[in-house]
Design an enzyme around this catalytic site. Structure first.
Site, short mmCIF file in Angstrom:
data_model
loop_
_atom_site.label_atom_id
_atom_site.label_comp_id
_atom_site.label_asym_id
_atom_site.label_seq_id
_atom_site.Cartn_x
_atom_site.Cartn_y
_atom_site.Cartn_z
N TYR A 219 92.96 109.76 -57.01
CA TYR A 219 93.16 109.95 -55.51
C TYR A 219 93.05 108.60 -54.85
O TYR A 219 93.94 108.53 -54.16
CB TYR A 219 91.74 110.80 -55.09
CG TYR A 219 91.93 111.24 -53.65
CD1 TYR A 219 92.61 112.45 -52.99
CD2 TYR A 219 91.29 110.28 -52.71
CE1 TYR A 219 92.51 112.40 -51.61
CE2 TYR A 219 91.37 110.45 -51.20
CZ TYR A 219 91.79 111.61 -50.86
OH TYR A 219 91.98 112.05 -49.40
N SER B 49 94.02 107.20 -46.62
CA SER B 49 92.94 107.56 -46.58
C SER B 49 91.96 106.15 -46.25
O SER B 49 92.61 105.01 -46.99
CB SER B 49 92.24 108.09 -47.71
OG SER B 49 90.83 108.32 -47.64
N1 LIG Z 1 89.31 115.87 -45.54
C1 LIG Z 1 89.14 114.50 -45.37
O1 LIG Z 1 87.95 114.09 -45.59
C2 LIG Z 1 90.20 113.50 -45.59
C3 LIG Z 1 89.95 112.24 -45.50
C4 LIG Z 1 90.76 111.26 -45.59
C5 LIG Z 1 92.21 111.51 -45.85
N2 LIG Z 1 92.65 113.01 -46.05
C6 LIG Z 1 93.81 113.31 -46.59
O2 LIG Z 1 94.33 114.22 -45.29
C7 LIG Z 1 95.19 115.21 -45.77
C8 LIG Z 1 94.94 116.41 -45.71
O3 LIG Z 1 93.46 116.92 -45.94
P1 LIG Z 1 92.82 117.96 -45.49
O4 LIG Z 1 91.24 117.87 -45.70
O5 LIG Z 1 93.42 118.51 -44.12
O6 LIG Z 1 93.09 119.01 -46.67
P2 LIG Z 1 93.10 120.57 -46.76
O7 LIG Z 1 93.03 120.82 -48.24
O8 LIG Z 1 92.39 121.35 -45.70
O9 LIG Z 1 94.79 120.89 -46.45
C9 LIG Z 1 95.60 120.62 -47.38
C10 LIG Z 1 97.02 121.48 -47.37
O10 LIG Z 1 98.01 120.98 -48.17
C11 LIG Z 1 98.62 122.23 -48.94
N3 LIG Z 1 99.01 121.69 -50.02
C12 LIG Z 1 98.49 121.41 -51.24
N4 LIG Z 1 99.48 121.03 -52.15
C13 LIG Z 1 100.69 121.15 -51.59
C14 LIG Z 1 101.94 121.18 -52.24
N5 LIG Z 1 102.02 120.80 -53.61
N6 LIG Z 1 102.77 121.37 -51.49
C15 LIG Z 1 102.62 121.84 -50.29
N7 LIG Z 1 101.33 122.00 -49.59
C16 LIG Z 1 100.45 121.53 -50.37
C17 LIG Z 1 97.24 123.04 -49.24
O11 LIG Z 1 97.65 124.52 -49.40
C18 LIG Z 1 96.63 122.94 -47.87
O12 LIG Z 1 96.97 124.05 -46.77
C19 LIG Z 1 95.17 114.69 -47.52
O13 LIG Z 1 96.30 114.18 -47.72
C20 LIG Z 1 93.80 114.33 -47.58
O14 LIG Z 1 93.93 113.52 -48.91
C21 LIG Z 1 91.41 113.87 -45.98
#
Ligand SMILES: NC(=O)c1ccc[n+]([C@@H]2O[C@H](COP(=O)([O-])OP(=O)(O)OC[C@H]3O[C@@H](n4cnc5c(N)ncnc54)[C@H](O)[C@@H]3O)[C@@H](O)[C@H]2O)c1
Length: 259
Positions: free
Chosen positions: A158, A144
């Site tokens: 995080y 991130s």
């Molecule tokens: N959304 C943002 O603004 C953003 C920014 C930078 C980084 N990220 C990172 O990107 C990645 C995806 O983020 P997103 O916003 O698409 O998240 P999201 O919450 O939309 O999706 C995450 C998915 O991971 C699954 N998950 C959670 N714990 C799990 C586990 N223990 N085993 C298997 N599956 C599991 C959830 O069920 C969900 O479907 C994450 O690592 C997040 O930290 C997100």
């Protein structure tokens, strides 16, 4: 080209964790559109299966913190498909009880480290031997922008977990470079997800406080992150490894942003 989409991943086998939602879902759609055979991994069976069906892929219900689950997942994929080309270690959580260091308890700290960092350790540990046998593979780990810059609105575990993902990906990229395995840390800026939309609809000031720092003046769409994932997965990025691959709308490069 098929329609407007490049076909860079024809018959490549791709595993995507957290493929049921957000960035993982958009990446499943994009990788499949480029010809990959996609395995969607998620704890949430309903959303994960729906995405897998939509992309003509497969669904595996695995908790990515479970060592036996992850080892078995990759063994099973290789047994059935004969190969493992792309691993996108993407699933992660940012729960509300992970906050300032002064108020975050040890249980919340540990849970976030498990899901966001230990899972990436496992996802690399058990994918790499298969890729070594092939002499080829691309691993993309979701870090991130918070791995690179500090926020006064802290989510301490995080942020620390994403710093760990960044450093671990760099080291693995270097260690396995001459075996044809590339490992990159994807660093998205803030992404326009339903959770974020809901949060900021309730609190426009909170949204404005963040948006002012982004030169492009908006959050990313999940599809824009997925486009970078497809690039890193494909041979178009053959000279890119051990990188911190930023897709952040200019956020980390900015001091004063346009009005
Ligand atoms: N959304 C943002 O603004 C953003 C920014 C930078 C980084 N990220 C990172 O990107 C990645 C995806 O983020 P997103 O916003 O698409 O998240 P999201 O919450 O939309 O999706 C995450 C998915 O991971 C699954 N998950 C959670 N714990 C799990 C586990 N223990 N085993 C298997 N599956 C599991 C959830 O069920 C969900 O479907 C994450 O690592 C997040 O930290 C997100």
């Amino acid at each position: 080209m098929k329609g407007n989409t490049l076909q860079r991943l024809q018959d490549r086998v791709a595993v995507i964790t957290g493929g049921g939602s957000g960035i993982g879902k958009a990446s499943a759609v994009r990788l499949a559109a480029e010809g990959a055979r996609v395995v969607v991994v998620d704890v949430d069976a309903a959303t994960g299966k729906a995405v897998a069906d939509a992309v003509n892929g497969e669904f595996a219900q695995v908790d990515i913190t479970n060592e036996d689950g992850i080892r078995g997942l990759f063994d099973d994929v290789v047994e059935r498909h004969g190969r493992l080309d792309i691993v996108f270690n993407n699933a992660g959580i940012s729960p509300p009880d992970d906050d300032s260091i002064l108020t975050t308890g040890i249980d919340a700290w540990r849970r976030v480290q498990e899901v966001n960092l230990t899972s990436v350790f496992l996802g690399c540990k058990y994918a790499i031997p298969h890729m070594q046998r092939q002499g080829k593979g691309s691993i993309i780990n979701t870090a991130s922008f918070v791995a690179l810059m500090g926020a006064a609105t802290s989510q301490i575990s995080y942020t620390a977990s994403k710093g760990g993902v960044l450093a671990m990906s760099r080291e693995l990229g270097v260690q396995f470079a001459r075996e044809g395995i590339r490992v990159n840390a994807l660093c998205p800026g803030p992404v326009n997800t339903p959770l974020l939309q809901e949060l900021f609809a309730k609190d426009p000031e909170r949204a404005a406080r963040r948006l002012v720092h982004i030169p492009l003046g908006r959050f990313a769409e999940p599809e824009e992150i997925a486009a970078a994932v497809a690039f890193l997965a494909s041979d178009d990025s053959s000279f890119i490894t051990a990188s911190q691959f930023l897709v952040d709308g200019g956020l980390t490069g900015a001091y004063v942003t346009p009005l």
